[in-house]
Design a protein around this motif. Structure first.
Motif, PDB file in Angstrom:
ATOM      1  N   GLU A  94       0.825  -1.204   0.000  1.00  0.00           N
ATOM      2  CA  GLU A  94       0.000   0.000   0.000  1.00  0.00           C
ATOM      3  C   GLU A  94       0.865   1.261   0.000  1.00  0.00           C
ATOM      4  OE1 GLU A  94      -3.560   2.094   2.665  1.00  0.00           O
ATOM      5  OE2 GLU A  94      -2.722   0.149   3.232  1.00  0.00           O
ATOM      6  N   GLU A  95       1.942   1.241   0.781  1.00  0.00           N
ATOM      7  CA  GLU A  95       2.819   2.413   0.868  1.00  0.00           C
ATOM      8  C   GLU A  95       3.496   2.688  -0.476  1.00  0.00           C
ATOM      9  OE1 GLU A  95       6.539   4.093   3.598  1.00  0.00           O
ATOM     10  OE2 GLU A  95       5.639   2.132   3.991  1.00  0.00           O
ATOM     11  N   ASP A  96       4.015   1.617  -1.129  1.00  0.00           N
ATOM     12  CA  ASP A  96       4.666   1.799  -2.426  1.00  0.00           C
ATOM     13  C   ASP A  96       3.677   2.222  -3.499  1.00  0.00           C
ATOM     14  OD1 ASP A  96       7.143   1.251  -1.462  1.00  0.00           O
ATOM     15  OD2 ASP A  96       7.210  -0.830  -2.125  1.00  0.00           O
ATOM     16  N   SER A  97       2.450   1.747  -3.389  1.00  0.00           N
ATOM     17  CA  SER A  97       1.424   2.137  -4.352  1.00  0.00           C
ATOM     18  C   SER A  97       1.136   3.632  -4.261  1.00  0.00           C
ATOM     19  CB  SER A  97       0.137   1.334  -4.116  1.00  0.00           C
ATOM     20  OG  SER A  97      -0.876   1.706  -5.027  1.00  0.00           O
ATOM     21  N   HIS A  98       1.069   4.137  -3.030  1.00  0.00           N
ATOM     22  CA  HIS A  98       0.860   5.572  -2.833  1.00  0.00           C
ATOM     23  C   HIS A  98       2.035   6.375  -3.393  1.00  0.00           C
ATOM     24  CE1 HIS A  98      -1.965   4.646   0.796  1.00  0.00           C
ATOM     25  NE2 HIS A  98      -2.511   4.391  -0.372  1.00  0.00           N
ATOM     26  N   LEU A  99       3.234   5.878  -3.139  1.00  0.00           N
ATOM     27  CA  LEU A  99       4.431   6.552  -3.635  1.00  0.00           C
ATOM     28  C   LEU A  99       4.433   6.611  -5.162  1.00  0.00           C
ATOM     29  CD1 LEU A  99       7.304   7.720  -3.462  1.00  0.00           C
ATOM     30  CD2 LEU A  99       8.144   5.374  -3.239  1.00  0.00           C
ATOM     31  N   LEU A 100       4.117   5.478  -5.804  1.00  0.00           N
ATOM     32  CA  LEU A 100       4.117   5.421  -7.263  1.00  0.00           C
ATOM     33  C   LEU A 100       3.051   6.342  -7.844  1.00  0.00           C
ATOM     34  CD1 LEU A 100       5.074   4.215  -9.933  1.00  0.00           C
ATOM     35  CD2 LEU A 100       3.467   2.323  -9.560  1.00  0.00           C
ATOM     36  N   GLU A 101       1.877   6.333  -7.256  1.00  0.00           N
ATOM     37  CA  GLU A 101       0.800   7.178  -7.767  1.00  0.00           C
ATOM     38  C   GLU A 101       1.173   8.652  -7.690  1.00  0.00           C
ATOM     39  OE1 GLU A 101      -3.920   8.130  -6.835  1.00  0.00           O
ATOM     40  OE2 GLU A 101      -2.991   6.290  -6.101  1.00  0.00           O
ATOM     41  N   GLN A 102       1.790   9.048  -6.578  1.00  0.00           N
ATOM     42  CA  GLN A 102       2.218  10.442  -6.424  1.00  0.00           C
ATOM     43  C   GLN A 102       3.289  10.796  -7.454  1.00  0.00           C
ATOM     44  OE1 GLN A 102       4.787  11.705  -3.063  1.00  0.00           O
ATOM     45  NE2 GLN A 102       3.082  13.053  -2.511  1.00  0.00           N
ATOM     46  N   ALA A 103       4.213   9.842  -7.697  1.00  0.00           N
ATOM     47  CA  ALA A 103       5.284  10.094  -8.653  1.00  0.00           C
ATOM     48  C   ALA A 103       4.748  10.234 -10.069  1.00  0.00           C
ATOM     49  CB  ALA A 103       6.305   8.959  -8.583  1.00  0.00           C
ATOM     50  N   ILE A 104       3.775   9.404 -10.431  1.00  0.00           N
ATOM     51  CA  ILE A 104       3.176   9.472 -11.767  1.00  0.00           C
ATOM     52  C   ILE A 104       2.488  10.815 -11.984  1.00  0.00           C
ATOM     53  CG2 ILE A 104       1.367   8.494 -13.252  1.00  0.00           C
ATOM     54  CD1 ILE A 104       2.052   5.760 -12.040  1.00  0.00           C
ATOM     55  N   GLN A 105       1.849  11.309 -10.944  1.00  0.00           N
ATOM     56  CA  GLN A 105       1.130  12.577 -11.056  1.00  0.00           C
ATOM     57  C   GLN A 105       2.064  13.774 -11.125  1.00  0.00           C
ATOM     58  OE1 GLN A 105      -1.530  12.638  -7.705  1.00  0.00           O
ATOM     59  NE2 GLN A 105      -2.951  11.143  -8.588  1.00  0.00           N
ATOM     60  N   ASN A 106       3.236  13.686 -10.473  1.00  0.00           N
ATOM     61  CA  ASN A 106       4.090  14.863 -10.321  1.00  0.00           C
ATOM     62  C   ASN A 106       5.352  14.869 -11.193  1.00  0.00           C
ATOM     63  OD1 ASN A 106       2.357  15.861  -8.318  1.00  0.00           O
ATOM     64  ND2 ASN A 106       3.386  14.673  -6.733  1.00  0.00           N
ATOM     65  N   ASP A 107       5.699  13.742 -11.781  1.00  0.00           N
ATOM     66  CA  ASP A 107       6.942  13.674 -12.559  1.00  0.00           C
ATOM     67  C   ASP A 107       6.628  13.147 -13.954  1.00  0.00           C
ATOM     68  OD1 ASP A 107       9.464  13.004 -13.688  1.00  0.00           O
ATOM     69  OD2 ASP A 107      10.326  12.848 -11.671  1.00  0.00           O
ATOM     70  N   PRO A 108       6.759  13.963 -14.999  1.00  0.00           N
ATOM     71  CA  PRO A 108       6.434  13.527 -16.358  1.00  0.00           C
ATOM     72  C   PRO A 108       7.290  12.355 -16.833  1.00  0.00           C
ATOM     73  CG  PRO A 108       7.186  15.833 -16.321  1.00  0.00           C
ATOM     74  CD  PRO A 108       7.167  15.367 -14.928  1.00  0.00           C
ATOM     75  N   ARG A 109       8.521  12.226 -16.333  1.00  0.00           N
ATOM     76  CA  ARG A 109       9.371  11.109 -16.722  1.00  0.00           C
ATOM     77  C   ARG A 109       8.793   9.789 -16.235  1.00  0.00           C
ATOM     78  NH1 ARG A 109      14.661  13.247 -13.832  1.00  0.00           N
ATOM     79  NH2 ARG A 109      13.001  13.451 -12.259  1.00  0.00           N
ATOM     80  N   ILE A 110       8.294   9.794 -15.013  1.00  0.00           N
ATOM     81  CA  ILE A 110       7.719   8.569 -14.455  1.00  0.00           C
ATOM     82  C   ILE A 110       6.377   8.277 -15.109  1.00  0.00           C
ATOM     83  CG2 ILE A 110       6.935   7.446 -12.338  1.00  0.00           C
ATOM     84  CD1 ILE A 110       8.973   9.182 -10.846  1.00  0.00           C
ATOM     85  N   LYS A 111       5.630   9.326 -15.437  1.00  0.00           N
ATOM     86  CA  LYS A 111       4.361   9.127 -16.147  1.00  0.00           C
ATOM     87  C   LYS A 111       4.616   8.470 -17.505  1.00  0.00           C
ATOM     88  CE  LYS A 111      -0.071   9.759 -17.189  1.00  0.00           C
ATOM     89  NZ  LYS A 111      -0.092   9.346 -18.585  1.00  0.00           N
ATOM     90  N   GLN A 112       5.656   8.906 -18.210  1.00  0.00           N
ATOM     91  CA  GLN A 112       5.987   8.311 -19.500  1.00  0.00           C
ATOM     92  C   GLN A 112       6.423   6.852 -19.327  1.00  0.00           C
ATOM     93  OE1 GLN A 112       9.046  10.375 -21.665  1.00  0.00           O
ATOM     94  NE2 GLN A 112       9.017   8.947 -23.383  1.00  0.00           N
ATOM     95  N   LEU A 113       7.223   6.593 -18.277  1.00  0.00           N
ATOM     96  CA  LEU A 113       7.675   5.232 -17.994  1.00  0.00           C
ATOM     97  C   LEU A 113       6.480   4.331 -17.688  1.00  0.00           C
ATOM     98  CD1 LEU A 113      10.176   3.402 -17.564  1.00  0.00           C
ATOM     99  CD2 LEU A 113      10.098   4.065 -15.143  1.00  0.00           C
ATOM    100  N   TRP A 114       5.532   4.836 -16.921  1.00  0.00           N
ATOM    101  CA  TRP A 114       4.309   4.099 -16.588  1.00  0.00           C
ATOM    102  C   TRP A 114       3.537   3.732 -17.851  1.00  0.00           C
ATOM    103  CZ3 TRP A 114       1.307   1.454 -13.366  1.00  0.00           C
ATOM    104  CH2 TRP A 114      -0.073   1.438 -13.573  1.00  0.00           C
ATOM    105  N   ASP A 115       3.344   4.690 -18.744  1.00  0.00           N
ATOM    106  CA  ASP A 115       2.595   4.438 -19.970  1.00  0.00           C
ATOM    107  C   ASP A 115       3.297   3.401 -20.843  1.00  0.00           C
ATOM    108  OD1 ASP A 115       0.689   6.275 -19.209  1.00  0.00           O
ATOM    109  OD2 ASP A 115       1.596   7.942 -20.313  1.00  0.00           O
TER     110      ASP A 115
END
Length: 381
Positions: free
Chosen positions: A22-43
């Protein structure tokens, strides 16, 4: 936020396969929302891991070998219907393969200190004990382990609720209410243990007085009744009454107009609104339907009681019926933008402790449907 590509690659795989904390999921979600590099990696990774190549990887795994690996780890549950063993086996292996896929492709790296993120303040539903005087006690509040009342002392633990009664001559009827997403266990004054599934309630007295021990159930619960031949235990539902002396059984009232009593051990007598009675043997369940009365059939406890381990197995079940489970377990409403999809059958499993996105990916791949989760509503078309 420091960008560590390998670390976030692992988090993304854990998120997609449903093994993330749960903690890592929250961290990842926040990173996807705030960092375009991580959002691109997610996609990019989401597209790769749900591609045909990924599906081919899973299809080439030897499921029999995988099953042998995890069979010893599965909690022993009495199997009653052999025909269901294959379905449970396949579904369990599928869960293992998701974990193996994650471990086989990436090694766990220690997260850097700069990646520690604040947890979101999520509004979670609360388990409530509603007393006869109108007081509501939040049992999900972890700040209090012991609650003292005028007639009883409540003790909360990771295993649920137990209590000691000061005045054994006072019944003090109360109702235990379990919301969506959660389940709970309570030990009654006679030692009877009750496990309640999501969106269920149990009305019970703090002390059992008189010649019978009676409770009222809505939803679903598993009972392990303390033996007392002089004081029968009776479970009242909207349609049936289940009478036992001391035994283990499950009662499911989720479906409108239908009550299912499944006997694991001992014996039970159940009666319907028309006064029709049915005596069950272990390994059989009584299905009572309004207007039709009782019918009996064998059941597999590994499937029927899987909800106690936060798993719901289904085989050739319509998506419309599965949507009820999603509402109870994830508080997610399902809307069929294409009404015809509601009647399509699907086999698989839902795990409450994994993100609903895991289930969505499964129905996309297995049922050939398009699914989109938006603002707490799952659209299927």
């Amino acid at each position: 936020m420091t960008y560590n590509k390998a670390y976030f690659q692992e988090l993304i795989i854990e998120q997609i396969t449903g093994v993330i904390s749960e903690e890592d999921s929250h961290l990842l979600e926040q990173a996807i929302q705030n960092d375009p590099r991580i959002k691109q990696l997610w996609d990019e990774m989401q597209q790769v891991l749900t591609s045909n190549k990924a599906q081919t990887f899973f299809n080439n795994i030897d499921e029999n070998k995988a099953w042998d690996t995890i069979q010893a780890e599965i909690k022993p549950v009495r199997s009653i219907r052999p025909g269901w063993a294959g379905a449970v086996k396949w579904l369990s292996v599928a869960a293992l393969l998701c974990i193996a896929f994650t471990a086989g492709y990436y090694w766990r790296q220690m997260p850097v200190n700069a990646l520690v993120a604040a947890k979101k303040n999520l509004k979670t539903p609360a388990i409530e004990l509603r007393l006869a005087n109108g007081q509501h006690i939040n049992l999900s509040d972890t700040s209090k382990k012991v609650i003292n009342m005028s007639f009883a002392h409540l003790k909360k633990s990771v295993n649920g609720l137990s209590y000691q009664v000061d005045n054994s001559k006072s019944e003090e009827w109360s109702t235990l209410v379990i919301p969506s997403k959660l389940n709970y266990r309570i030990v009654l004054s006679d030692g009877t243990q009750v496990w309640l599934n999501s969106v269920s309630s149990l009305r019970f007295p703090f002390s059992f007085l008189g010649k019978t021990r009676e409770v009222y159930l809505t939803g679903e619960a598993f009972f392990k009744v303390a033996k007392n031949a002089a004081h029968p235990f009776i479970v009242h539902t909207g349609q049936t009454d289940v009478k036992v002396l001391g035994t283990e059984f499950n009662v499911n009232t989720y479906h409108a107009g239908e009550t299912v009593t499944s006997l694991v051990e001992g014996s039970v007598s159940t009666s319907g609104q028309d006064k029709q009675k049915m005596l069950l043997q272990p390994g059989y369940q009584a299905v009572y339907t309004s207007g039709a009365g009782f019918r009996t059939q064998p059941f597999d406890s590994a499937v029927e009681l899987a909800w106690m381990n936060d798993i719901y197995y289904f085989h050739n079940i319509k998506l419309h019926d599965i949507s009820d489970v999603l509402l109870r377990w994830f508080d997610v409403k399902v809307v069929f933008d294409d009404p015809a999809k509601a009647d399509e059958a699907f086999s698989g499993a839902i795990q409450k402790n994994k993100p609903i996105e895991v289930f969505i990916q499964n129905i996309k791949a297995s049922a050939g449907v398009s699914a989109l989760l938006k603002e707490g509503v799952l659209h299927i078309r």
